[in-house]
Scaffold this motif. Sequence first.
Motif, mmCIF file in Angstrom:
data_model
loop_
_atom_site.group_PDB
_atom_site.id
_atom_site.type_symbol
_atom_site.label_atom_id
_atom_site.label_comp_id
_atom_site.label_asym_id
_atom_site.label_seq_id
_atom_site.Cartn_x
_atom_site.Cartn_y
_atom_site.Cartn_z
ATOM 1 N N ALA A 90 -88.098 99.558 27.457
ATOM 2 C CA ALA A 90 -88.214 100.851 28.151
ATOM 3 C C ALA A 90 -87.765 100.745 29.604
ATOM 4 O O ALA A 90 -86.996 101.595 30.079
ATOM 5 C CB ALA A 90 -89.644 101.378 28.065
ATOM 6 N N ILE A 91 -88.209 99.712 30.315
ATOM 7 C CA ILE A 91 -87.829 99.584 31.724
ATOM 8 C C ILE A 91 -86.351 99.234 31.855
ATOM 9 O O ILE A 91 -85.654 99.739 32.733
ATOM 10 C CB ILE A 91 -88.724 98.567 32.488
ATOM 11 N N THR A 92 -85.844 98.395 30.953
ATOM 12 C CA THR A 92 -84.421 98.039 31.004
ATOM 13 C C THR A 92 -83.556 99.271 30.775
ATOM 14 O O THR A 92 -82.605 99.515 31.530
ATOM 15 C CB THR A 92 -84.101 96.940 29.978
ATOM 16 N N ALA A 93 -83.892 100.073 29.781
ATOM 17 C CA ALA A 93 -83.116 101.288 29.504
ATOM 18 C C ALA A 93 -83.184 102.250 30.685
ATOM 19 O O ALA A 93 -82.170 102.847 31.069
ATOM 20 C CB ALA A 93 -83.625 101.954 28.232
ATOM 21 N N ALA A 94 -84.352 102.395 31.284
ATOM 22 C CA ALA A 94 -84.509 103.304 32.428
ATOM 23 C C ALA A 94 -83.715 102.804 33.632
ATOM 24 O O ALA A 94 -83.104 103.601 34.356
ATOM 25 C CB ALA A 94 -85.987 103.464 32.776
ATOM 26 N N ILE A 95 -83.713 101.510 33.857
ATOM 27 C CA ILE A 95 -82.928 100.949 34.964
ATOM 28 C C ILE A 95 -81.443 101.201 34.735
ATOM 29 O O ILE A 95 -80.720 101.598 35.653
ATOM 30 C CB ILE A 95 -83.221 99.443 35.146
ATOM 31 N N LEU A 96 -80.982 100.992 33.509
ATOM 32 C CA LEU A 96 -79.561 101.216 33.220
ATOM 33 C C LEU A 96 -79.179 102.684 33.424
ATOM 34 O O LEU A 96 -78.094 102.977 33.940
ATOM 35 C CB LEU A 96 -79.225 100.752 31.805
ATOM 36 N N ARG A 97 -80.065 103.601 33.063
ATOM 37 C CA ARG A 97 -79.790 105.020 33.337
ATOM 38 C C ARG A 97 -79.747 105.262 34.848
ATOM 39 O O ARG A 97 -78.902 106.019 35.341
ATOM 40 C CB ARG A 97 -80.834 105.917 32.664
ATOM 41 N N GLY A 98 -80.661 104.622 35.588
ATOM 42 C CA GLY A 98 -80.671 104.757 37.043
ATOM 43 C C GLY A 98 -79.389 104.231 37.669
ATOM 44 O O GLY A 98 -78.817 104.861 38.565
ATOM 45 N N ALA A 132 -80.034 102.265 47.002
ATOM 46 C CA ALA A 132 -79.818 103.373 46.070
ATOM 47 C C ALA A 132 -80.766 103.280 44.877
ATOM 48 O O ALA A 132 -81.329 104.297 44.434
ATOM 49 C CB ALA A 132 -78.363 103.395 45.601
ATOM 50 N N MET A 133 -80.972 102.067 44.367
ATOM 51 C CA MET A 133 -81.881 101.910 43.225
ATOM 52 C C MET A 133 -83.332 102.096 43.661
ATOM 53 O O MET A 133 -84.144 102.615 42.895
ATOM 54 C CB MET A 133 -81.671 100.554 42.558
ATOM 55 N N GLY A 134 -83.665 101.706 44.867
ATOM 56 C CA GLY A 134 -85.008 101.949 45.380
ATOM 57 C C GLY A 134 -85.334 103.429 45.369
ATOM 58 O O GLY A 134 -86.457 103.831 45.031
ATOM 59 N N ALA A 135 -84.344 104.246 45.694
ATOM 60 C CA ALA A 135 -84.530 105.694 45.681
ATOM 61 C C ALA A 135 -84.680 106.231 44.259
ATOM 62 O O ALA A 135 -85.220 107.324 44.060
ATOM 63 C CB ALA A 135 -83.351 106.379 46.375
ATOM 64 N N GLN A 136 -84.246 105.472 43.268
ATOM 65 C CA GLN A 136 -84.333 105.885 41.859
ATOM 66 C C GLN A 136 -85.655 105.488 41.209
ATOM 67 O O GLN A 136 -85.993 105.972 40.135
ATOM 68 C CB GLN A 136 -83.195 105.240 41.049
ATOM 69 N N PHE A 137 -86.412 104.582 41.848
ATOM 70 C CA PHE A 137 -87.509 103.955 41.111
ATOM 71 C C PHE A 137 -88.662 104.883 40.761
ATOM 72 O O PHE A 137 -89.342 104.662 39.762
ATOM 73 C CB PHE A 137 -87.981 102.653 41.761
ATOM 74 N N GLU A 138 -88.889 105.928 41.487
ATOM 75 C CA GLU A 138 -89.915 106.885 41.065
ATOM 76 C C GLU A 138 -89.511 107.527 39.743
ATOM 77 O O GLU A 138 -90.311 107.629 38.815
ATOM 78 C CB GLU A 138 -90.135 107.950 42.145
ATOM 79 N N ARG A 139 -88.265 107.939 39.648
ATOM 80 C CA ARG A 139 -87.769 108.541 38.402
ATOM 81 C C ARG A 139 -87.766 107.521 37.275
ATOM 82 O O ARG A 139 -88.147 107.837 36.140
ATOM 83 C CB ARG A 139 -86.367 109.110 38.627
ATOM 84 N N SER A 192 -76.525 104.154 36.310
ATOM 85 C CA SER A 192 -75.441 105.100 36.015
ATOM 86 C C SER A 192 -75.443 106.280 36.996
ATOM 87 O O SER A 192 -74.406 106.894 37.222
ATOM 88 C CB SER A 192 -75.535 105.611 34.577
ATOM 89 N N ARG A 193 -76.603 106.563 37.569
ATOM 90 C CA ARG A 193 -76.687 107.661 38.538
ATOM 91 C C ARG A 193 -76.227 107.240 39.935
ATOM 92 O O ARG A 193 -75.853 108.093 40.735
ATOM 93 C CB ARG A 193 -78.110 108.214 38.595
ATOM 94 N N VAL A 194 -76.260 105.938 40.239
ATOM 95 C CA VAL A 194 -75.875 105.499 41.580
ATOM 96 C C VAL A 194 -74.463 104.927 41.643
ATOM 97 O O VAL A 194 -73.845 104.939 42.709
ATOM 98 C CB VAL A 194 -76.886 104.507 42.202
ATOM 99 N N PHE A 195 -73.945 104.430 40.523
ATOM 100 C CA PHE A 195 -72.573 103.918 40.513
ATOM 101 C C PHE A 195 -71.586 105.065 40.375
ATOM 102 O O PHE A 195 -71.815 105.998 39.598
ATOM 103 C CB PHE A 195 -72.344 102.985 39.319
ATOM 104 N N THR A 196 -70.488 104.976 41.098
ATOM 105 C CA THR A 196 -69.346 105.855 40.870
ATOM 106 C C THR A 196 -68.134 104.968 40.616
ATOM 107 O O THR A 196 -68.140 103.770 40.957
ATOM 108 C CB THR A 196 -69.071 106.790 42.070
ATOM 109 N N ASP A 197 -67.134 105.540 40.003
ATOM 110 C CA ASP A 197 -65.884 104.819 39.701
ATOM 111 C C ASP A 197 -66.138 103.511 38.949
ATOM 112 O O ASP A 197 -65.434 102.518 39.146
ATOM 113 C CB ASP A 197 -65.085 104.531 40.984
ATOM 114 N N PHE A 198 -67.142 103.521 38.071
ATOM 115 C CA PHE A 198 -67.492 102.323 37.307
ATOM 116 C C PHE A 198 -66.423 102.053 36.252
ATOM 117 O O PHE A 198 -65.979 102.951 35.538
ATOM 118 C CB PHE A 198 -68.853 102.512 36.615
ATOM 119 N N ARG A 199 -66.032 100.783 36.143
ATOM 120 C CA ARG A 199 -65.111 100.382 35.088
ATOM 121 C C ARG A 199 -65.248 98.884 34.826
ATOM 122 O O ARG A 199 -65.393 98.091 35.765
ATOM 123 C CB ARG A 199 -63.671 100.737 35.434
ATOM 124 N N TYR A 200 -65.219 98.527 33.555
ATOM 125 C CA TYR A 200 -65.161 97.116 33.198
ATOM 126 C C TYR A 200 -63.721 96.648 33.360
ATOM 127 O O TYR A 200 -62.788 97.373 32.999
ATOM 128 C CB TYR A 200 -65.621 96.888 31.757
#
Length: 133
Positions: A39-47, A115-122, A49-57
Amino acid sequence: MHSFRKAVEAGDFAAIEEMLAEDVVFTSPVAFKPYPGKAITAAILRGVSRVFTDFRYVREIAGADGRDHALVFEAKVGDKQLTGCDFLHFDEDGRIDDFMVMVRPLTAAQALSEAMGAQFERISREVAEAAGA
């Protein structure tokens, strides 16, 4: 191309979560202690995705036994360009049981941390919802 990469590139978070073992351990590039659990891993990965832009492998490296994968990526956090790598290990059932991320340079890692610190409540709310709380 690995199925995890395909799911990430498609933004298919249901498929990503399905690939995670219940006992997966997520090791963050910016947090001291790892995060155990699906649950926490999935939530972190969603978070993320909200802070990264122009993401590409940009590169994919597979271990000989197929249970280890390294996916090199590039992204931006705010105005900071970063390079990172997702290190994945798969259990006997083909689910990710170890997920470690590293990023560089330091200034981008610091921007990611903020950026992730700002996501941690969500993220915490999402984990509680997943647990039925």
